[in-house]
Motif scaffolding. Structure first.
Motif, PDB file in Angstrom:
ATOM      1  N   GLY A 142     -22.146 -18.190 -30.712  1.00  0.00           N
ATOM      2  CA  GLY A 142     -20.900 -18.203 -31.477  1.00  0.00           C
ATOM      3  C   GLY A 142     -20.240 -16.845 -31.532  1.00  0.00           C
ATOM      4  N   TYR A 143     -19.354 -16.709 -32.485  1.00  0.00           N
ATOM      5  CA  TYR A 143     -18.519 -15.526 -32.600  1.00  0.00           C
ATOM      6  C   TYR A 143     -18.950 -14.681 -33.787  1.00  0.00           C
ATOM      7  CZ  TYR A 143     -15.710 -18.359 -29.375  1.00  0.00           C
ATOM      8  OH  TYR A 143     -15.268 -19.114 -28.308  1.00  0.00           O
ATOM      9  N   LYS A 250      -8.980 -17.614 -20.368  1.00  0.00           N
ATOM     10  CA  LYS A 250      -9.968 -18.668 -20.232  1.00  0.00           C
ATOM     11  C   LYS A 250     -11.371 -18.192 -19.893  1.00  0.00           C
ATOM     12  CE  LYS A 250      -8.588 -19.331 -15.453  1.00  0.00           C
ATOM     13  NZ  LYS A 250      -8.592 -20.224 -14.326  1.00  0.00           N
ATOM     14  N   ARG A 253     -14.619 -14.540 -23.558  1.00  0.00           N
ATOM     15  CA  ARG A 253     -14.659 -14.986 -24.949  1.00  0.00           C
ATOM     16  C   ARG A 253     -14.665 -13.811 -25.914  1.00  0.00           C
ATOM     17  NH1 ARG A 253     -17.103 -20.793 -25.816  1.00  0.00           N
ATOM     18  NH2 ARG A 253     -16.984 -21.573 -23.710  1.00  0.00           N
ATOM     19  N   GLY A 420     -26.903 -21.190 -15.988  1.00  0.00           N
ATOM     20  CA  GLY A 420     -26.873 -22.653 -16.080  1.00  0.00           C
ATOM     21  C   GLY A 420     -25.458 -23.195 -16.255  1.00  0.00           C
ATOM     22  N   ASP A 421     -24.831 -22.850 -17.391  1.00  0.00           N
ATOM     23  CA  ASP A 421     -23.491 -23.369 -17.650  1.00  0.00           C
ATOM     24  C   ASP A 421     -22.512 -22.269 -18.041  1.00  0.00           C
ATOM     25  OD1 ASP A 421     -24.656 -24.762 -20.831  1.00  0.00           O
ATOM     26  OD2 ASP A 421     -24.172 -22.724 -20.247  1.00  0.00           O
ATOM     27  N   GLY A 422     -22.973 -21.040 -18.063  1.00  0.00           N
ATOM     28  CA  GLY A 422     -22.082 -19.915 -18.362  1.00  0.00           C
ATOM     29  C   GLY A 422     -21.977 -19.559 -19.833  1.00  0.00           C
ATOM     30  N   LEU A 423     -22.630 -20.338 -20.706  1.00  0.00           N
ATOM     31  CA  LEU A 423     -22.506 -20.028 -22.133  1.00  0.00           C
ATOM     32  C   LEU A 423     -23.867 -19.988 -22.834  1.00  0.00           C
ATOM     33  CD1 LEU A 423     -20.675 -19.529 -24.597  1.00  0.00           C
ATOM     34  CD2 LEU A 423     -20.572 -21.996 -24.920  1.00  0.00           C
ATOM     35  N   TYR A 424     -24.698 -20.989 -22.549  1.00  0.00           N
ATOM     36  CA  TYR A 424     -25.970 -21.084 -23.279  1.00  0.00           C
ATOM     37  C   TYR A 424     -27.050 -20.293 -22.531  1.00  0.00           C
ATOM     38  CZ  TYR A 424     -23.750 -24.361 -26.385  1.00  0.00           C
ATOM     39  OH  TYR A 424     -22.900 -24.910 -27.315  1.00  0.00           O
ATOM     40  N   ASP A 454     -30.394 -29.636 -22.121  1.00  0.00           N
ATOM     41  CA  ASP A 454     -29.071 -30.221 -22.300  1.00  0.00           C
ATOM     42  C   ASP A 454     -28.778 -30.473 -23.772  1.00  0.00           C
ATOM     43  OD1 ASP A 454     -27.207 -33.155 -21.609  1.00  0.00           O
ATOM     44  OD2 ASP A 454     -26.666 -31.118 -21.022  1.00  0.00           O
TER      45      ASP A 454
ATOM     46  N   GLN B 379     -10.432 -22.668 -29.628  1.00  0.00           N
ATOM     47  CA  GLN B 379     -11.859 -22.886 -29.371  1.00  0.00           C
ATOM     48  C   GLN B 379     -12.706 -22.082 -30.340  1.00  0.00           C
ATOM     49  OE1 GLN B 379     -13.645 -23.486 -25.267  1.00  0.00           O
ATOM     50  NE2 GLN B 379     -13.860 -21.295 -25.530  1.00  0.00           N
ATOM     51  N   PHE B 383     -15.214 -23.661 -33.044  1.00  0.00           N
ATOM     52  CA  PHE B 383     -16.643 -23.345 -32.913  1.00  0.00           C
ATOM     53  C   PHE B 383     -17.147 -22.765 -34.221  1.00  0.00           C
ATOM     54  CE2 PHE B 383     -19.953 -22.779 -29.610  1.00  0.00           C
ATOM     55  CZ  PHE B 383     -20.920 -22.139 -30.370  1.00  0.00           C
ATOM     56  N   LYS B 394     -23.989 -30.681 -36.789  1.00  0.00           N
ATOM     57  CA  LYS B 394     -22.909 -30.533 -35.826  1.00  0.00           C
ATOM     58  C   LYS B 394     -21.818 -31.537 -36.191  1.00  0.00           C
ATOM     59  CE  LYS B 394     -24.953 -27.331 -33.885  1.00  0.00           C
ATOM     60  NZ  LYS B 394     -24.552 -25.994 -34.344  1.00  0.00           N
ATOM     61  N   ASN B 406     -12.953 -26.452 -23.404  1.00  0.00           N
ATOM     62  CA  ASN B 406     -13.722 -25.999 -22.244  1.00  0.00           C
ATOM     63  C   ASN B 406     -13.244 -26.678 -20.965  1.00  0.00           C
ATOM     64  OD1 ASN B 406     -16.129 -24.035 -22.822  1.00  0.00           O
ATOM     65  ND2 ASN B 406     -16.062 -25.418 -24.577  1.00  0.00           N
ATOM     66  N   GLN B 411     -14.274 -24.601 -17.866  1.00  0.00           N
ATOM     67  CA  GLN B 411     -15.708 -24.320 -18.108  1.00  0.00           C
ATOM     68  C   GLN B 411     -16.430 -25.672 -18.085  1.00  0.00           C
ATOM     69  OE1 GLN B 411     -16.466 -20.919 -18.697  1.00  0.00           O
ATOM     70  NE2 GLN B 411     -14.293 -20.590 -18.380  1.00  0.00           N
ATOM     71  N   GLY B 413     -19.283 -26.811 -16.965  1.00  0.00           N
ATOM     72  CA  GLY B 413     -20.686 -26.934 -17.368  1.00  0.00           C
ATOM     73  C   GLY B 413     -20.819 -27.130 -18.869  1.00  0.00           C
ATOM     74  N   VAL B 414     -20.082 -26.323 -19.618  1.00  0.00           N
ATOM     75  CA  VAL B 414     -20.144 -26.407 -21.074  1.00  0.00           C
ATOM     76  C   VAL B 414     -19.481 -27.697 -21.556  1.00  0.00           C
ATOM     77  CG1 VAL B 414     -19.530 -25.248 -23.222  1.00  0.00           C
ATOM     78  CG2 VAL B 414     -20.128 -23.906 -21.240  1.00  0.00           C
ATOM     79  N   LYS B 417     -21.789 -30.570 -21.110  1.00  0.00           N
ATOM     80  CA  LYS B 417     -22.873 -30.575 -22.118  1.00  0.00           C
ATOM     81  C   LYS B 417     -22.392 -31.256 -23.392  1.00  0.00           C
ATOM     82  CE  LYS B 417     -25.683 -27.222 -24.675  1.00  0.00           C
ATOM     83  NZ  LYS B 417     -27.024 -27.507 -24.187  1.00  0.00           N
ATOM     84  N   TYR B 418     -21.184 -30.902 -23.847  1.00  0.00           N
ATOM     85  CA  TYR B 418     -20.663 -31.499 -25.085  1.00  0.00           C
ATOM     86  C   TYR B 418     -20.357 -32.980 -24.884  1.00  0.00           C
ATOM     87  CZ  TYR B 418     -20.019 -26.617 -26.603  1.00  0.00           C
ATOM     88  OH  TYR B 418     -20.221 -25.296 -26.937  1.00  0.00           O
ATOM     89  N   ARG B 420     -21.819 -35.062 -22.835  1.00  0.00           N
ATOM     90  CA  ARG B 420     -23.074 -35.827 -22.795  1.00  0.00           C
ATOM     91  C   ARG B 420     -23.618 -36.043 -24.199  1.00  0.00           C
ATOM     92  NH1 ARG B 420     -23.990 -32.916 -17.768  1.00  0.00           N
ATOM     93  NH2 ARG B 420     -24.866 -31.200 -18.958  1.00  0.00           N
ATOM     94  N   LYS B 424     -23.871 -39.937 -26.592  1.00  0.00           N
ATOM     95  CA  LYS B 424     -25.004 -40.495 -27.337  1.00  0.00           C
ATOM     96  C   LYS B 424     -24.608 -40.874 -28.764  1.00  0.00           C
ATOM     97  CE  LYS B 424     -28.003 -37.576 -24.645  1.00  0.00           C
ATOM     98  NZ  LYS B 424     -28.417 -36.174 -24.609  1.00  0.00           N
TER      99      LYS B 424
END
Lengths: 495, 588
Positions: A142-143, A250, A253, A420-424, A454, B379, B383, B394, B406, B411, B413-414, B417-418, B420, B424
């Motif tokens: 987060g920020y 974009k 962050r 992996g995804d650029g953030l986590y 995931d 964003q 967040f 969440k 995203n 973005q 990949g991110v 993730k959200y 997916r 659920k």
């Protein structure tokens, strides 16, 4: 934790009852490697690591069948929704094939038909990874605001993770910068931010909570970015005036920068911080102190001070050193620059000497002090014998590689990456041999890695090895943090 | 009919109660339902269940969160709450009856349900506590059923105590006290009673303390509930009051005198008294100002711009979040420039309030940033709002928006993730399934009427966000894409609200790039005011100012010059002009 294990065991039994269980029958050969998550093909692993289970990532399948053969001895088998190996069988296989390799034959069933992919291998390193596990912080990427977070430890031989301290024990607190002395948690420190802020120093089970506001008139505030002296008698800290700003385009962050920073060395026995004017200059930002393995040198990062935030892109840290005398706690009278990253147009952050004295690993970014938010950040190595520096191309990716730590025999290191995804941020382990050759890193294993990573909404920070399990009384610590009882630190200026 | 009523009057009262509760939430406070639903995200998988069940009270949380997800559809949420409150009332009566209560005091059994209904006016009271209280009543009823059978009585206590605590949390203390009181009442001797009670108390407390050794929570939460209240550092006094009332009502009813004469009159009096007190109590529990904000957030979430404006026309908001919601609605309806000064304004912060570290205020601001095209800032606010949820849950709403931002930013990949995660869930699944087709598909995203447009609006040249230079950021945004009408109106709005007419005049000409068919009213007011500061009359004025605006400024000027403190200047028609804001309201 116990209840979680019971529930997981019950769930595993239930899953076993419904998983697939057909075996490959006359599979069609495919001359390519299987797409798997994580990408474990070609990695090097230590004996006794938790099984490197993996998921098939090439689309929907009914079943995956994996046979693993050791080059020296042994074979294990997995059949199910994902490649899952029995922990004991896996450990035995790695022990039997130390210095050798494991060959994986992967078959997948799709629409009732089996296909067999090209085999891939994993090397079993001859170098031991004897440490019990890892410690790290988990926090959302987060920020300014943080939700649930904590400092955790993870057994590397299996998937067990337990909390050392979570912020549920101390509502509203932020926990950070946990550091053991050369992976030995008998000496342990971390920092608590918030209304009940403090710096913990735990030595052989005895906890001391230091007053974080040391001498605000001299700009000596909180103790962060710790690094223990090998003798255990000292711990180097930085005191930083840190701020964040936020990018508007974009691909970016956050930008974290220090508006000032200085160094100090805390002497455990006397509750003093030792200050040198060479490490508390106004025209430079000194930060990220680390001791050499022999304890006679203090390495640190130093940047020319800039007006912040206007000059944030001009902040470039070099790697510097100053002599340190552990007998009397005094510093040398000059600072040497070892790596002039600024001259390269780069910023050098998070130096970490290997415990065998051969290398210093560090993160290199285009500028700044907080590379986790910089995609271009990579791991580099300085060879202390030859003086050469180079990026560690085997472990770097197109995304961020950042904080790292060595194990005690200095043949393994753990580092954080956002590939992996650029953030986590996730943790990877890699090895380095006596000749300095680095192997392909592997993602920290999980029982069902795809599902785990995931679903996880946390990033891993400040990974480090831990020799033994961290013994920490979280309940008492929580009470102590809330009590606001603190030990005041005295400031001792260098003679 | 009369016979039917006399036979079933209790059931009829319960049904009427249920219908009232349903209407209360479905008609009066659907915003409450949306508010609760948006601060959680119930996931249908094993790890979500495991995560809940490993803390005391976890099953209560799980059931509550399962039910709360249905608040997504207001009438279902209202139905669920009505059923739960009626069940509480009925269980209270069943227990009271087993304790020997007379029928004429049936209305007293409504007190626990009414009390909890009023307590729920605190929006941070979680359904988990309500569910747990209901289960505690069921446990007490079970105790009443077995208490005369020695063998089963003991087994029941031994099993129920630890299970109730582990699964439903500290409501076990209601059960504990209930059992102790009954033990004391039924004991053959005082000593026996005290001895048995002490054993039960020690057993319960011992179990709780044993469990606490595995938990990283402070003791007050171990005893006060981990997830009964959204803020972890607080155990509200009302929670204890509610638990106490749940416990004592059956015993109070038991003690009330029963007489054969005037039963109907007593029953009717009790109905009237409890109904009036109940209404008053519930009314008091729902703070008007707080629910005004919750309602604005609800209306913004569902893009009910007309309703926001109607609401503000009836009762003008004065909080930053309320004002920001109204301004956003005006902008979305294309009338911000015309009507902003018809409503209360509190400076440029009324357009884009600065970041506040809570989980509600940033939501509205994020919506404004999103629609402007400041995607990174939208964003960030979203967040942070999610991270600020005090009980670490969440949010479906936040996760959905984060997937969108995203996606817009590429973005993938991110975003995946959200998505997916949302796949659920029950109510976000369909949307997430559709959005999965957008991943890595530049063509679809660019062609999307919302995402494609926002991609065109967002910044491409980097800089660091500065909340003290909002007008400059808006200026850069508009300069990047001069079809971004909202950016233009927010920019001019910013300068007007900052009373910076020089900058207003500097940026105003840029409006020629947009499709205005008239100069918005407040811009006309600012232009004509600026003209009058350096010209003796309107001759040569280069803008198309409406005659009524010209007349109004003359009248206003005349009134202002004769008495700048004239209250009439701040009221009625003049009170809704930019001149009033510019000249009069800055002194307040």
């Amino acid at each position: 934790m116990i209840m979680k294990k019971i529930y997981l065991a019950l769930a595993s039994v239930a899953l076993m009852l419904v998983s697939c269980s057909s075996l490959p029958d006359n599979p069609q050969k495919i001359n390519s490697l299987p797409k798997i998550y994580p990408d474990y093909a070609g990695v090097t692993i230590p004996v006794g690591i938790a099984p490197l289970n993996f998921n098939y990532a090439g689309g929907d399948i009914e079943c995956i069948d994996v046979v693993v053969k050791g080059s020296k001895k042994g074979e294990i088998h997995s059949n199910g929704d994902f490649a899952k190996f029995d922990i004991d069988d896996w450990h035995l296989l790695t022990e039997q094939n130390k210095g050798g390799k494991l060959t994986f034959t992967v078959c997948v069933e799709r629409d009732g038909k089996w296909s067999q992919y090209k085999d891939f291998t994993m090397e079993v390193s001859p170098y031991a990874l004897d440490e019990y596990g890892l410690t790290y912080r988990k926090i959302a990427p987060g920020y300014e605001v943080y939700s649930k977070m904590g400092i955790y430890q993870r057994d590397l031989s299996n998937y067990n993770e337990s909390a050392i301290l979570e912020n549920t024990a101390v509502p509203g607190a932020c926990l950070n910068c946990h550091t053991s002395n050369r992976t030995d948690p008998k000496q342990f420190t971390f920092h608590v931010r918030g209304a009940n802020g403090a710096t913990l120093v735990q030595v052989n089970g005895k906890r001391t909570w230091l007053n974080t506001k040391i001498d605000t008139l001299r700009g000596l505030g909180s103790c962060v970015y710790p690094y223990w002296h090998p003798s255990g008698k000292y711990c180097a800290y930085s005191t930083n005036n840190t701020h964040q700003s936020f990018h508007c385009v974009k691909n970016e962050r956050i930008e974290v920068f220090d508006q000032s920073s200085d160094l100090m060395v805390y002497k455990v026995q006397t509750n003093e911080v030792l200050i040198s004017p060479l490490l508390t200059t106004k025209d430079h930002f000194e930060t990220y102190p680390v001791f050499s393995p022999d304890g006679r040198t203090l390495y640190f990062c130093s940047s020319q001070a800039q007006v912040i935030p206007d000059g944030y892109k001009k902040i470039r840290y070099n790697l510097c050193k100053i002599a340190f005398n552990p007998n009397n706690g005094t510093f040398g009278n000059k600072v040497d620059t070892i790596v002039n990253a600024a001259a390269m147009g780069k910023s050098l952050i998070f130096p970490r000497p290997s415990y065998d004295g051969k290398y210093i690993m560090f993160t290199m970014a285009d500028y700044g002090c907080f590379p986790i938010w910089h995609k271009e950040a990579d791991l580099w190595m300085l060879n202390l014998e030859t003086g050469k520096i180079a990026p560690i191309k085997e472990v770097n990716s197109k995304n961020t590689e950042s904080f790292h730590n060595w194990n005690v025999n200095s043949h393994w290191f753990v580092f954080s990456s956002r590939r992996g995804d650029g953030l986590y941020t996730r943790l990877y382990l890699a090895s380095i041999d006596d000749k300095g050759k680095v192997t392909k890193p592997f993602l920290l294993p999980q029982e069902n890695p795809w599902e785990y990573y995931d679903e996880s909404v946390y990033s891993y920070n400040i990974p480090d090895f831990t020799k033994i399990p961290v013994d920490f009384d979280a309940r008492s610590a929580g009470r102590e943090i809330m009590s606001d009882k603190r030990t005041k630190i005295k400031v001792k200026d260098a003679e | 009919m009369k016979i039917f009523i006399s036979k079933h009057w209790k059931l009829i009262l319960s049904v009427l109660f249920g219908v009232t509760v349903f209407l209360f939430w479905d008609v009066l406070y659907p915003c409450y339902l949306s508010y609760q639903e948006q601060f959680q995200l119930f996931i249908f998988n094993g790890s979500y269940f495991t995560e809940r069940i490993i803390v005391p009270g976890g099953l209560s949380d799980y059931i509550a969160e399962f039910l709360t997800q249905f608040y997504y559809i207001a009438w279902i949420g209202a139905c669920i709450l009505a059923i739960i409150l009626v069940l509480i009332q009925r269980m209270s009566w069943i227990i009271a009856k087993l304790e020997g209560a007379a029928d004429e005091y049936y209305m007293v059994s409504f007190i626990p349900a009414l009390l909890i209904w009023g307590y729920m006016g605190d929006e941070n009271v979680l359904l988990s506590f309500i569910v747990a209280c209901l289960v505690a009543l069921i446990a007490c009823w079970g105790y009443m059923k077995v208490k005369d059978q020695k063998k089963y009585h003991l087994v029941y206590l031994l099993l129920m105590t630890p299970s109730l605590y582990w699964l439903f949390g500290p409501v076990v203390l209601i059960f504990l006290c209930f059992a102790v009181i009954n033990i004391m009442i039924d004991a053959k001797s005082k000593l026996t009673g005290m001895g048995c009670s002490l054993c039960v108390v020690v057993y319960t407390l011992g179990w709780i303390l044993f469990v606490s050794t595995f938990m990283q929570y402070p003791m007050f939460r171990i005893f006060g509930g981990i997830n009964y209240y959204r803020f972890p550092a607080v155990i509200p006094d009302m929670q204890i009051v509610v638990m106490a009332v749940f416990l004592i009502i059956p015993f109070i009813v038991r003690l009330l005198p029963h007489q054969e004469k005037r039963v109907v009159q007593r029953a009717c009096i009790s109905i009237v008294i409890i109904a009036i007190c109940g209404f008053a109590g519930v009314r008091l529990g729902y703070d008007t100002l707080k629910y005004e904000l919750i309602d604005y957030d609800y209306l913004v979430r569902y893009e009910q711009w007309d309703k926001i404006i109607e609401k503000a026309e009836k009762d003008q908001p004065s909080t930053p979040m309320g004002v920001a919601s109204v301004n956003l609605a005006l902008a979305e309806k294309g009338v911000l420039g015309d009507r902003m000064f018809e409503f209360f304004q509190n400076g440029a912060e009324g357009l884009l309030p600065p970041f506040v570290r809570d989980f509600t205020t940033p939501l509205c601001t994020s919506e404004a940033f999103y629609r402007l095209g400041m995607i990174n800032t939208a964003q960030r606010f979203m967040f942070e709002a999610q991270e600020a949820i005090p009980n670490f849950r969440k949010s479906g709403r936040c996760t959905k928006r984060l997937a969108e931002t995203n996606l817009i930013n590429g973005q993938y990949g991110v975003a995946a993730k959200y998505l997916r995660t949302l796949q659920k869930s029950l109510f976000y699944r369909g949307w997430a399934d559709k959005m999965m087709t957008y991943l890595d598909n530049e063509k679809i995203i660019n062609a999307d009427p919302v995402y494609g447009l926002l991609r065109q609006y967002r910044y491409t040249k980097d800089f660091l966000y500065s909340d003290t230079e909002m007008d400059q950021m808006l200026g850069l945004l508009f300069a990047h894409n001069m079809k971004n009408k909202m950016a233009f109106e927010y920019l001019l709005g910013c300068e007007l609200l900052n009373r910076d007419l020089q900058k207003f005049m500097q940026f105003y000409p840029l409006g020629k790039y947009l499709d205005y068919d008239h100069i918005p009213r407040s811009y006309q007011e600012a232009l004509i005011y600026t003209w009058t500061q350096s010209h003796p009359n309107f001759n040569g004025m280069p803008w198309s100012i409406a005659p009524e605006v010209a007349n109004d400024v003359v009248d206003f000027a005349r009134a202002y010059m004769s008495n700048p403190n004239d209250p009439a200047l701040a009221q009625g028609h003049f009170g809704q002009t930019y001149w009033c804001y510019y000249l009069l309201k800055k002194n307040k």
